[in-house]
Design a protein around this motif. Sequence first.
Motif, short mmCIF file in Angstrom:
data_model
loop_
_atom_site.label_atom_id
_atom_site.label_comp_id
_atom_site.label_asym_id
_atom_site.label_seq_id
_atom_site.Cartn_x
_atom_site.Cartn_y
_atom_site.Cartn_z
N ASN A 114 -82.34 -25.54 -2.45
CA ASN A 114 -82.84 -24.77 -3.35
C ASN A 114 -82.48 -23.23 -3.61
OD1 ASN A 114 -84.94 -26.93 -4.03
ND2 ASN A 114 -85.63 -26.51 -2.13
N GLY A 115 -82.57 -22.58 -4.96
CA GLY A 115 -82.24 -21.36 -4.93
C GLY A 115 -81.08 -21.09 -5.31
N LYS A 116 -80.09 -22.30 -5.25
CA LYS A 116 -78.43 -21.92 -5.83
C LYS A 116 -78.39 -21.20 -7.18
CE LYS A 116 -77.39 -26.35 -5.50
NZ LYS A 116 -78.74 -26.78 -5.08
N THR A 117 -79.15 -21.71 -8.25
CA THR A 117 -78.49 -21.21 -9.64
C THR A 117 -79.23 -19.67 -9.41
OG1 THR A 117 -78.98 -23.39 -10.32
CG2 THR A 117 -79.03 -21.66 -11.86
N THR A 118 -80.41 -19.38 -9.14
CA THR A 118 -81.09 -18.18 -8.95
C THR A 118 -79.89 -17.20 -8.35
OG1 THR A 118 -83.38 -19.00 -9.18
CG2 THR A 118 -82.82 -16.62 -8.39
N THR A 119 -79.48 -17.51 -7.07
CA THR A 119 -78.69 -16.57 -6.49
C THR A 119 -77.51 -16.30 -7.14
OG1 THR A 119 -79.69 -17.28 -4.28
CG2 THR A 119 -77.51 -16.28 -4.25
N ALA A 120 -76.84 -17.37 -7.68
CA ALA A 120 -75.52 -17.18 -8.40
C ALA A 120 -75.69 -16.49 -9.58
CB ALA A 120 -75.04 -18.85 -8.97
N THR A 121 -76.68 -16.51 -10.41
CA THR A 121 -76.95 -15.88 -11.45
C THR A 121 -77.16 -14.41 -11.30
OG1 THR A 121 -78.14 -17.72 -12.69
CG2 THR A 121 -78.25 -15.71 -13.87
N LEU A 122 -77.80 -14.11 -10.20
CA LEU A 122 -78.08 -12.78 -9.63
C LEU A 122 -76.62 -12.19 -9.16
CD1 LEU A 122 -81.26 -12.89 -7.60
CD2 LEU A 122 -80.86 -11.32 -9.48
N ILE A 123 -75.82 -12.88 -8.64
CA ILE A 123 -74.61 -12.27 -8.20
C ILE A 123 -73.78 -12.08 -9.46
CG2 ILE A 123 -72.48 -12.81 -6.90
CD1 ILE A 123 -74.09 -14.34 -4.79
N ALA A 288 -87.73 -27.99 -10.25
CA ALA A 288 -88.15 -28.43 -8.88
C ALA A 288 -87.99 -30.12 -8.97
CB ALA A 288 -89.70 -28.03 -8.62
N THR A 289 -86.68 -30.21 -8.26
CA THR A 289 -86.46 -31.81 -8.22
C THR A 289 -86.67 -32.47 -6.81
OG1 THR A 289 -84.02 -31.16 -7.99
CG2 THR A 289 -84.94 -31.75 -10.28
N ASN A 290 -86.99 -31.51 -5.69
CA ASN A 290 -87.32 -32.11 -4.45
C ASN A 290 -88.73 -31.50 -3.86
OD1 ASN A 290 -86.69 -29.57 -2.98
ND2 ASN A 290 -84.69 -29.87 -3.93
N VAL A 291 -89.11 -32.31 -2.98
CA VAL A 291 -90.33 -31.84 -2.46
C VAL A 291 -90.43 -30.29 -1.99
CG1 VAL A 291 -91.81 -32.21 -0.27
CG2 VAL A 291 -90.79 -34.22 -1.65
N ASP A 292 -89.35 -29.79 -1.35
CA ASP A 292 -89.39 -28.55 -0.86
C ASP A 292 -89.60 -27.42 -2.06
OD1 ASP A 292 -89.25 -26.94 1.55
OD2 ASP A 292 -87.61 -25.82 0.71
N SER A 293 -89.10 -27.86 -3.20
CA SER A 293 -89.23 -26.93 -4.53
C SER A 293 -90.87 -26.99 -4.80
CB SER A 293 -88.40 -27.43 -5.63
OG SER A 293 -86.91 -27.19 -5.34
N LYS A 371 -111.21 -22.71 -17.52
CA LYS A 371 -110.66 -21.31 -17.38
C LYS A 371 -110.10 -20.91 -16.21
CE LYS A 371 -112.00 -16.86 -19.22
NZ LYS A 371 -113.00 -16.06 -20.14
N GLY A 372 -109.05 -20.41 -15.91
CA GLY A 372 -108.61 -19.82 -14.65
C GLY A 372 -107.71 -20.85 -14.00
N ASP A 373 -107.50 -21.94 -14.35
CA ASP A 373 -106.77 -23.02 -13.98
C ASP A 373 -105.26 -22.78 -14.23
OD1 ASP A 373 -108.93 -23.95 -12.54
OD2 ASP A 373 -109.09 -25.79 -13.73
N THR A 374 -104.50 -23.64 -13.63
CA THR A 374 -103.05 -23.58 -13.90
C THR A 374 -102.47 -24.75 -14.06
OG1 THR A 374 -102.37 -21.44 -12.85
CG2 THR A 374 -100.48 -22.82 -13.55
N VAL A 375 -101.88 -25.40 -15.14
CA VAL A 375 -101.16 -26.56 -15.43
C VAL A 375 -99.74 -26.52 -14.90
CG1 VAL A 375 -100.50 -28.41 -16.87
CG2 VAL A 375 -102.75 -27.64 -16.86
N LEU A 376 -99.20 -26.92 -13.82
CA LEU A 376 -98.21 -26.92 -13.54
C LEU A 376 -97.30 -28.12 -13.39
CD1 LEU A 376 -95.87 -25.33 -11.55
CD2 LEU A 376 -97.19 -25.94 -9.53
N LEU A 377 -95.93 -28.00 -14.15
CA LEU A 377 -95.06 -29.11 -14.01
C LEU A 377 -93.99 -28.98 -12.86
CD1 LEU A 377 -93.66 -31.82 -15.21
CD2 LEU A 377 -92.39 -29.97 -16.69
N SER A 378 -94.08 -29.61 -11.91
CA SER A 378 -93.41 -29.34 -10.66
C SER A 378 -93.02 -30.63 -10.08
CB SER A 378 -93.84 -28.49 -9.62
OG SER A 378 -92.90 -27.76 -8.72
N PRO A 379 -92.12 -31.46 -10.76
CA PRO A 379 -92.05 -32.98 -10.56
C PRO A 379 -91.88 -33.30 -9.15
CG PRO A 379 -91.12 -32.16 -12.61
CD PRO A 379 -91.12 -30.98 -11.76
N GLY A 380 -90.88 -32.68 -8.32
CA GLY A 380 -90.19 -33.16 -7.27
C GLY A 380 -89.56 -34.34 -7.29
N CYS A 381 -88.95 -34.43 -8.42
CA CYS A 381 -88.21 -35.65 -8.50
C CYS A 381 -87.24 -35.33 -9.53
CB CYS A 381 -88.95 -37.09 -9.11
SG CYS A 381 -90.19 -37.53 -7.57
#
Length: 415
Positions: A114-123, A288-293, A371-381
Amino acid sequence: MFFKKVGVIGLGRSGWAATQLLRARGVDVEVSDCLESKDIVEKAEILQEQGIRVELGRHSRGFIQNKDLIVVSPGVHNPLISLWAKQENIPLISEIELGYYFCHAPIIAISGTNGKTTTATLIESLLKNAAKKVALCGNMGIPFSQIVSENNYEIIVLEVSSFQLEKIDKFKPYISIILNITPDHLDCYKTFEEYRRTKYRIFENQEEGDWGIVKATQPDPSKINSGSQILYLNEEDENKQAVRLVGEILKIKKEIVDKTLKEFKGLEHRLEYVGRARGIRFINDSKATNVDSVRYALQKVSPWVILILGGRDKGGDFGALRSLIEKKVKKLLLIGEAREKIKNQLAGVKPIKEANSLEDAFNLACQAAEKGDTVLLSPGCASFDMFANFEARGKEFKRLVRDIDLTSTPGVEVR
């Protein structure tokens, strides 16, 4: 390069770029793809007009025969191809290995779970801010072979997946980075150790004068088969520390590094704030395509969360999320092929409801959220059971947020 006749397996972005690179170098190239979709057929017609023979609808042994080299795209996982090539004594390489044959610029290669694209884009942003002529390519978008064909960059930032590293031979980055390694793609690898070992191949051809960057809590010296100088990531925010270390190696001024990190706004589909309606936040984490994400996302988002999980299973252990779900999640909405597995692994921790589509899940989330909740799409798949890719899945989620009925949901704020 001394290969006269080369076969390319796969006609996606990588295969197309590899084919065009070889053709431009005067190599006799042929292409095989097991699909016959509209996009593939259109590409095949263009290649045939260029005088390139194309095999569609299968990968045959006959295609492998009488070649000097086979280039395999990262999305192809047919074990028969490796077997046939071995029996015919034909070298088998990945698209990044092919690109490396023709690359004259130093390479900064980034891998990890995880984090490859973020780091590559930052670099990439760091190097641009330092007035370098830089190209960003690899796993996240533009193929390496396409950038090499253009041949007008002084440094390459390359995001590299485990599938791309499987079939390297001489590939040698100037700076190799592994951010983290957690279980992923266990639908393709027999064990986590096999997956981890493949990731560590990013270091294997490095020598004195090259650099390796790896997380201090994860390295096993026996896996870093490298003559390079190794630096360690010690902070929790490994993306930013990796950028700082690259800045030090390349002797980029600290103020340029600081400016780059301060101005970075994040990536689309990675914990992307989409909007707010009725005091409910909507966050798109389709990448987020895996559990750790998913674990990372839940750590970053405040309770209470309506969590949309599911898609095509990659062998992840969703039971590892039970503690975080207990603390952060109000309701689980499950989609895709992995619904039953996730339901079994998370039974009893919080209310669970299955949905037939992302739109159904979204509507159920809107009904459950307050109110105050978050709807999060984080599929893990993976997304391939329902969408072409994670980007299409994320764009659909964002469309659903944009299409919320403004008359029944006052106070809508959508980005």
